[in-house]
Structures are given as C-alpha cells and as structure tokens.
Design an enzyme around this catalytic site. Sequence first.
Site, PDB file in Angstrom:
ATOM      1  N   LYS A  19       0.952  -1.497  -0.293  1.00 24.87           N
ATOM      2  CA  LYS A  19       0.009  -0.163  -0.112  1.00 24.87           C
ATOM      3  C   LYS A  19       1.084   1.490  -0.191  1.00 24.87           C
ATOM      4  O   LYS A  19       2.096   1.648   0.492  1.00 24.87           O
ATOM      5  CB  LYS A  19      -0.941   0.095   1.095  1.00 24.87           C
ATOM      6  CG  LYS A  19      -1.949   1.211   1.061  1.00 24.87           C
ATOM      7  CD  LYS A  19      -2.344   1.395   2.210  1.00 24.87           C
ATOM      8  CE  LYS A  19      -3.696   2.184   2.311  1.00 24.87           C
ATOM      9  NZ  LYS A  19      -3.803   3.234   3.097  1.00 24.87           N
ATOM     10  N   GLY A  21       0.838   4.615   1.825  1.00 27.17           N
ATOM     11  CA  GLY A  21      -0.579   5.147   2.298  1.00 27.17           C
ATOM     12  C   GLY A  21       0.069   6.684   1.706  1.00 27.17           C
ATOM     13  O   GLY A  21       1.087   6.761   1.527  1.00 27.17           O
ATOM     14  N   GLU A  23       1.402   8.658   4.562  1.00 27.81           N
ATOM     15  CA  GLU A  23       2.530   9.063   5.453  1.00 27.81           C
ATOM     16  C   GLU A  23       3.322   7.958   4.522  1.00 27.81           C
ATOM     17  O   GLU A  23       5.004   8.852   4.315  1.00 27.81           O
ATOM     18  CB  GLU A  23       2.432   8.591   6.236  1.00 27.81           C
ATOM     19  CG  GLU A  23       2.496  10.422   6.912  1.00 27.81           C
ATOM     20  CD  GLU A  23       2.757   9.845   8.537  1.00 27.81           C
ATOM     21  OE1 GLU A  23       4.202  10.412   8.925  1.00 27.81           O
ATOM     22  OE2 GLU A  23       2.236   9.336   9.554  1.00 27.81           O
ATOM     23  N   ALA A  24       3.486   6.617   3.803  1.00 28.23           N
ATOM     24  CA  ALA A  24       4.906   5.912   4.281  1.00 28.23           C
ATOM     25  C   ALA A  24       4.279   4.513   2.954  1.00 28.23           C
ATOM     26  O   ALA A  24       2.709   4.931   3.074  1.00 28.23           O
ATOM     27  CB  ALA A  24       4.872   5.125   5.604  1.00 28.23           C
ATOM     28  N   ASP A 128      -3.882  10.761  15.310  1.00 26.70           N
ATOM     29  CA  ASP A 128      -4.917  10.488  14.000  1.00 26.70           C
ATOM     30  C   ASP A 128      -5.582   9.037  14.723  1.00 26.70           C
ATOM     31  O   ASP A 128      -5.148   7.709  14.199  1.00 26.70           O
ATOM     32  CB  ASP A 128      -3.464  10.254  13.039  1.00 26.70           C
ATOM     33  CG  ASP A 128      -4.292   9.377  11.887  1.00 26.70           C
ATOM     34  OD1 ASP A 128      -4.397  10.204  12.043  1.00 26.70           O
ATOM     35  OD2 ASP A 128      -3.093   9.642  10.510  1.00 26.70           O
TER      36      ASP A 128
END
Lengths: 215, 339
Positions: A19, A21, A23-24, A128
Amino acid sequence: MPFSYSILLLQHQRRKLLKKGAEADIFLTDWYGKRAIAKVRTVKAYRHKSLDLDIRRRRTIREAQMLSGVKPIGIMCPHVYFVDPISCEIIMEFLAAKNAKEIINSEISSQIGTYAGLLHSRNIIHGDLTTSNFLLEDKLYLLDFGLSFHSDRLEDKAVDIRLIKETFSSVHYPQFETLFSGFLQGYSTIQGKKMVKKLLTKVSSIERRARYALH
Amino acid sequence: MFCLGIESTAHTFACSVVQYSFYQNRLIGKILSDARDIYVPPTGSGIHPRDASRHHCKAVETVFKHALCSAKVSMRDIDVIAYSAGPGLGPCLRVGAVVARTLSAFHSKPLVPTNHGIGHVELGIMISRAKDPLVLLVSGGHTAILAFSGKRWRIFGETLDITLGQLFDQFGRSLGLPSPCGHEIEQLGRKAAGNYRLLPYVVKGNDVSFSGLLTSAIRSVHNKSKELSLGEISFSLQETSFAMVTEAVERALSLTLKNEFLIVGGVAANNRLAEMLKEACKRQKCKFYRCPAELAGDNGAQIAWAGILEYVGKGRHVQVEKAFINQSWRINDVEVIRN
C-alpha cells in the site's frame, strides 16, 4: 558496511509493495523467516528537504517508541522488529487482519473507545485516531503512532476525540449516532462518565473555533 | 434559460449571468458574463465590514449593468436570481440580499439563497468536469477538505482555527503589506533563495492548525537577534503551511480512496501550492484538477451555478420576505442534489 545497511540491503530484495499510504509505503517482507511489514516513510519531494527529513525521522522514532510503549497499558499493536531512523523505516509484525474502517459497528467502536480511554489515562495522545488505523484480527490492534505525543492537557485529548467524531460523521455518516455513542460508552468504562462529559464540552468548544460554526 | 448570480460575501461585489440547459439529461452551464468590483482596504488593515458594504452599495449599479450588458441579456430574459446568503460578513451579505430581493420583487423572478462555499466547489466541478473528486477549498474564508457523499459535501478535514488566506493576510498586514497579501508574500519568498527555517508544523489527523505558525512567523520578523530576512521567513511560512495542507489532503485521499482531486478558492491561484498538491496526487495515483485562476476567487458565476443546481435540481426557491442571510452557514449543512 554498518550492520543495519547489510540487513536492509537483503531486505530490499524481497519486498512487495502492499500500500502507498498517505505517510509511508507499506511493504510485505520477511524478517528471519517470519512474514513482516516494512513501513517506510519515503521522501516527499513536495516538502522542503530539511522539513521533510525532520518530519520523517521524528515520526519514525516516535512511532517505534510508542508501539512498544503502549503495550503494557493493554493496547494491542504490532511488535517492532527493527527501526532504522536513517532511512526512516520500521520493520514490524505482520497481521492478517481486517481494517476496522471496512467492518465498523458499534461493538468495534466501543472497543476503539476503550483504547482511546486507556491511552488518555496514561496521557498519551494518538494524534490520528481514525477508523482506518485500527485492525481487527481476533483482537483489536491500533497502528500509526507517527503523530502521537505525551500530554495531560484536556485540549489535546479532546482533539483526538474530535478527529474520531469527524471520521464517524464523514466516512461512516449513516451510522454516526450508534458509532459515536458506542465510542463514548467504551471510553467511559476507562475514564468514567464525568470525564466524558468534560471532554465533550471541550470538543464542542474546539468545534466552535472552526469556520462558520454556530456560536 | 438564464440565472443571475449576485455575490457579496466579503471584499468582492460581483454579478454574473449563467446560461443553463439540459444535454443528454445532464444539467450544463455556460458563463455568459462575469462582472466584479473589489473593495481594497487601506494598506496594513483588513476588510472593514462596514466600509466594504459601503463600497458594495456604490458598486451595485455598474457591476449589475455590466453583467447584463456583456451577457447580452435583459432582466426580462432572466429566469431565476441567486444570491450568496452566507457564510460571510453580515453588512456585505445584506447588500447582495437587498439587491436580490429588490430585483426579484420588481421583476417577479424566483429567488434562491445559495451557500458561497458550495458555489466555489460546484463551479470548479462544472469547469473541470471532474466526476467525483476530493475537493480542497482554500480561500480567505475557508480551508476545508470535502467529499460528496449522502447528498452533502462532507468535511474530511479542515482548519481548526484560521484559514490559509487569513494566515497570509495577517502575516502580510503585520509587515504593512496591502491585503490580500498572498501574491506579495510569494514575491518576497523568491528572495530567500531556498533558505528554509523550521516553523511549527501542525497536522492533527486530517486537520490543520495555523495559529501557532502565524505567531511564530510574526515573532521571527521582530526578533532582530536571529538575523532572518523577511524573504526567508515568507518563504518558510509558505513552504510550511502548504506542506501541512498537502499532507492533510494526502491523508484524506488515502482515507477516501478518491481518484480525482480538485482545488478551488482564492488560494488555488497560487502556483507553488498547486505544484505540491500535484506531486501528492501523483503519489496517490489521482487525477489533478484546478479551478482556473480567473474563476478561483469570489465571483458571481459560482453563485449563479449553485443557484441553478438548487432551483433546477431541488426545485427550491424562497419568498422575498423569507430571503435571509446566514453569516455562519457551514457547507456540510446544505443538502445538494447533483446530476
């Protein structure tokens, strides 16, 4: 070659992107014969270099610390196998789990509430708290501690609650009422009804600060 | 069929005629005219609501006439009148509402109050032809990440305090720049030659907060010991705030799994922000759309188009005596029918 690099070099050859994402990048990999997840905070070209490096490194270290730190409170989260603050990556336990965002119901949201209550009781703010950061295997797992921090301010705890409320009212809007009341019920088993009341007052004062909210 | 849109939420008084028709069961619109007059506050100060409303009163006649004239229509041809009923500055909103009520009563035309934010979003969609985008609305009045679901534009992330436009205007005004200051700050930032200094970067989930960043930037200007040039601070302010917004957008994209993204509102005119968002969209394999600069800022066409959607889509209009304004009218409180 330093230890971490020789290992990571081997690592990189056996990776599969799962994936991308926000952020990462999340890779499936193996760690000494075990299935594992590599979470790599890659360079974001749109951010200024020094800002980007600061954010990625800070969040990687924070996340690794918290993933280990919250376990004694009774919060399930993946085990950390390896942290590399230089390439900003964490190698952690692989969970064959479903994302709570897909299968959310009032029972799960109540468990989410319990987790939030547990974190807040130790003055840990997740930062988050959205449904997509919870996984359900046989138990509920919490992920993504990159934005987390320690604080005993009511304000910071209320911001966490506001975020999950926003998630319920946007992503899961048809079930908003049941999910949010489930969440609060779970939260109050840890923190008590009085604290929930205090927090909700704070949440509405934060909401009133936003644009065009009714005063 | 024609709709006259009247916009007067903040510093802009604008009128526009938008033609609408059905094509293959879809409502389509065409902007025939776009007349505006913008109130410019004295250098170093912001919009004074009363002064702005006085400006609007004076501007009404010319702007209105120009809108009809350049669209080559008369009041007889207009089928519906839309006005911005909020959110915005009370005195300014009232000017537009009075004009709209008067025209509606005198010419016996249906009257539609519209939400200014919805206007930005829907006009952006009409122009870009995006189908189901995640929308970033950034202006002096809004900083919000929106997606359409269940008959509403729902908020997936927003500012917890001031907007991106306010951040730049308030910082610029503290330097004595004339507002709106976004462009001037961009120019100042060019002089920094890429010298960046860390400023508070606050992302809370999908939400952002700019107030700490603003204070810190203003303090750095007055802090003589650190020897930072204005250019460097302006540059850092831009880079930090845009990166925050971009990260929030990327988070919302990965949460909603949308494959289209649209940026609307006055700050959409900023190239650096657009460039950063384009990069984030590329990472998330998402199509990037941007409202053209000339229609990014407040205008009458957005009001006319939102009015058309309300009138034709929902068949809704109000009696003159019930045509109110609402200074605090959140975008997710409006039910929208889309085709």
